[in-house]
Scaffold this motif. Structure first.
Motif, PDB file in Angstrom:
ATOM      1  N   GLU A 124       0.807  -1.210   0.000  1.00 11.85           N
ATOM      2  CA  GLU A 124       0.000   0.000   0.000  1.00 11.85           C
ATOM      3  C   GLU A 124       0.848   1.272   0.000  1.00 11.85           C
ATOM      4  OE1 GLU A 124      -3.941  -1.589   2.373  1.00 11.85           O
ATOM      5  OE2 GLU A 124      -2.232  -0.865   3.518  1.00 11.85           O
ATOM      6  N   LYS A 125       2.116   1.147   0.308  1.00 13.17           N
ATOM      7  CA  LYS A 125       3.004   2.302   0.312  1.00 13.17           C
ATOM      8  C   LYS A 125       3.409   2.642  -1.115  1.00 13.17           C
ATOM      9  CE  LYS A 125       5.070   1.478   4.805  1.00 13.17           C
ATOM     10  NZ  LYS A 125       6.308   1.191   5.533  1.00 13.17           N
ATOM     11  N   ARG A 126       3.470   3.914  -1.395  1.00 12.56           N
ATOM     12  CA  ARG A 126       3.918   4.352  -2.713  1.00 12.56           C
ATOM     13  C   ARG A 126       5.445   4.460  -2.691  1.00 12.56           C
ATOM     14  NH1 ARG A 126       0.028   6.228  -6.280  1.00 12.56           N
ATOM     15  NH2 ARG A 126       1.709   7.215  -7.431  1.00 12.56           N
ATOM     16  N   GLU A 127       6.063   3.829  -3.660  1.00 10.89           N
ATOM     17  CA  GLU A 127       7.511   3.909  -3.762  1.00 10.89           C
ATOM     18  C   GLU A 127       7.911   5.194  -4.467  1.00 10.89           C
ATOM     19  OE1 GLU A 127       9.831   0.204  -4.578  1.00 10.89           O
ATOM     20  OE2 GLU A 127       7.876  -0.407  -5.348  1.00 10.89           O
ATOM     21  N   LEU A 128       9.022   5.752  -4.043  1.00 13.08           N
ATOM     22  CA  LEU A 128       9.568   6.923  -4.722  1.00 13.08           C
ATOM     23  C   LEU A 128      10.292   6.488  -5.985  1.00 13.08           C
ATOM     24  CD1 LEU A 128      11.082   8.874  -1.700  1.00 13.08           C
ATOM     25  CD2 LEU A 128       8.897   9.264  -2.841  1.00 13.08           C
ATOM     26  N   ARG A 129      10.182   7.278  -7.027  1.00 10.74           N
ATOM     27  CA  ARG A 129      10.898   6.980  -8.269  1.00 10.74           C
ATOM     28  C   ARG A 129      12.323   7.515  -8.127  1.00 10.74           C
ATOM     29  NH1 ARG A 129       5.678   8.038  -9.688  1.00 10.74           N
ATOM     30  NH2 ARG A 129       4.722   6.541 -11.081  1.00 10.74           N
ATOM     31  N   SER A 130      13.189   6.695  -7.579  1.00  7.54           N
ATOM     32  CA  SER A 130      14.544   7.146  -7.286  1.00  7.54           C
ATOM     33  C   SER A 130      15.621   6.315  -7.971  1.00  7.54           C
ATOM     34  CB  SER A 130      14.774   7.132  -5.776  1.00  7.54           C
ATOM     35  OG  SER A 130      14.606   5.823  -5.282  1.00  7.54           O
ATOM     36  N   THR A 131      15.230   5.264  -8.672  1.00 10.14           N
ATOM     37  CA  THR A 131      16.214   4.391  -9.303  1.00 10.14           C
ATOM     38  C   THR A 131      16.190   4.591 -10.809  1.00 10.14           C
ATOM     39  OG1 THR A 131      15.840   2.777  -7.549  1.00 10.14           O
ATOM     40  CG2 THR A 131      16.975   2.002  -9.509  1.00 10.14           C
ATOM     41  N   PRO A 132      17.288   5.122 -11.370  1.00  8.54           N
ATOM     42  CA  PRO A 132      17.307   5.356 -12.818  1.00  8.54           C
ATOM     43  C   PRO A 132      17.454   4.054 -13.605  1.00  8.54           C
ATOM     44  CG  PRO A 132      19.414   5.967 -11.873  1.00  8.54           C
ATOM     45  CD  PRO A 132      18.512   5.570 -10.732  1.00  8.54           C
ATOM     46  N   LEU A 133      16.947   4.069 -14.825  1.00  3.42           N
ATOM     47  CA  LEU A 133      17.057   2.926 -15.715  1.00  3.42           C
ATOM     48  C   LEU A 133      17.413   3.463 -17.094  1.00  3.42           C
ATOM     49  CD1 LEU A 133      16.595  -0.113 -16.389  1.00  3.42           C
ATOM     50  CD2 LEU A 133      14.226   0.511 -16.873  1.00  3.42           C
ATOM     51  N   GLY A 134      18.557   3.078 -17.595  1.00  5.75           N
ATOM     52  CA  GLY A 134      18.975   3.510 -18.924  1.00  5.75           C
ATOM     53  C   GLY A 134      19.006   2.314 -19.856  1.00  5.75           C
ATOM     54  N   LEU A 135      18.527   2.506 -21.063  1.00  7.27           N
ATOM     55  CA  LEU A 135      18.578   1.423 -22.035  1.00  7.27           C
ATOM     56  C   LEU A 135      18.669   1.991 -23.444  1.00  7.27           C
ATOM     57  CD1 LEU A 135      15.188   0.195 -23.074  1.00  7.27           C
ATOM     58  CD2 LEU A 135      15.271   1.390 -20.901  1.00  7.27           C
TER      59      LEU A 135
END
Length: 61
Positions: free
Chosen positions: A6-17
């Motif tokens: 139920e907790k919202r995760e922070l968008r803190s992990t970058p993903l490059g492709l």
């Protein structure tokens, strides 16, 4: 108290492709049509696929 799901995760992990130019163009068109950023559209597509395949717990919308 909220559970982990139920907790919202922070968008803190970058993903490059790297993708092909045609895939990027298609993604940009889809994002534009849906009035989203390319990053938001890619995240939505990945989330939907991972939820459908059971790799990610579905979040109530």
């Amino acid at each position: 108290m909220l559970t982990m799901s139920e907790k919202r995760e922070l968008r803190s992990t970058p993903l490059g492709l790297r993708v092909t130019p045609s895939l990027k163009s298609a993604l940009e068109s889809a994002a534009n049509d849906d009035r989203r950023s390319v990053a938001s559209m890619a995240e939505m597509i990945l989330t939907d696929w991972l939820e459908a395949k059971g790799y990610l717990e579905k979040n109530p919308k």
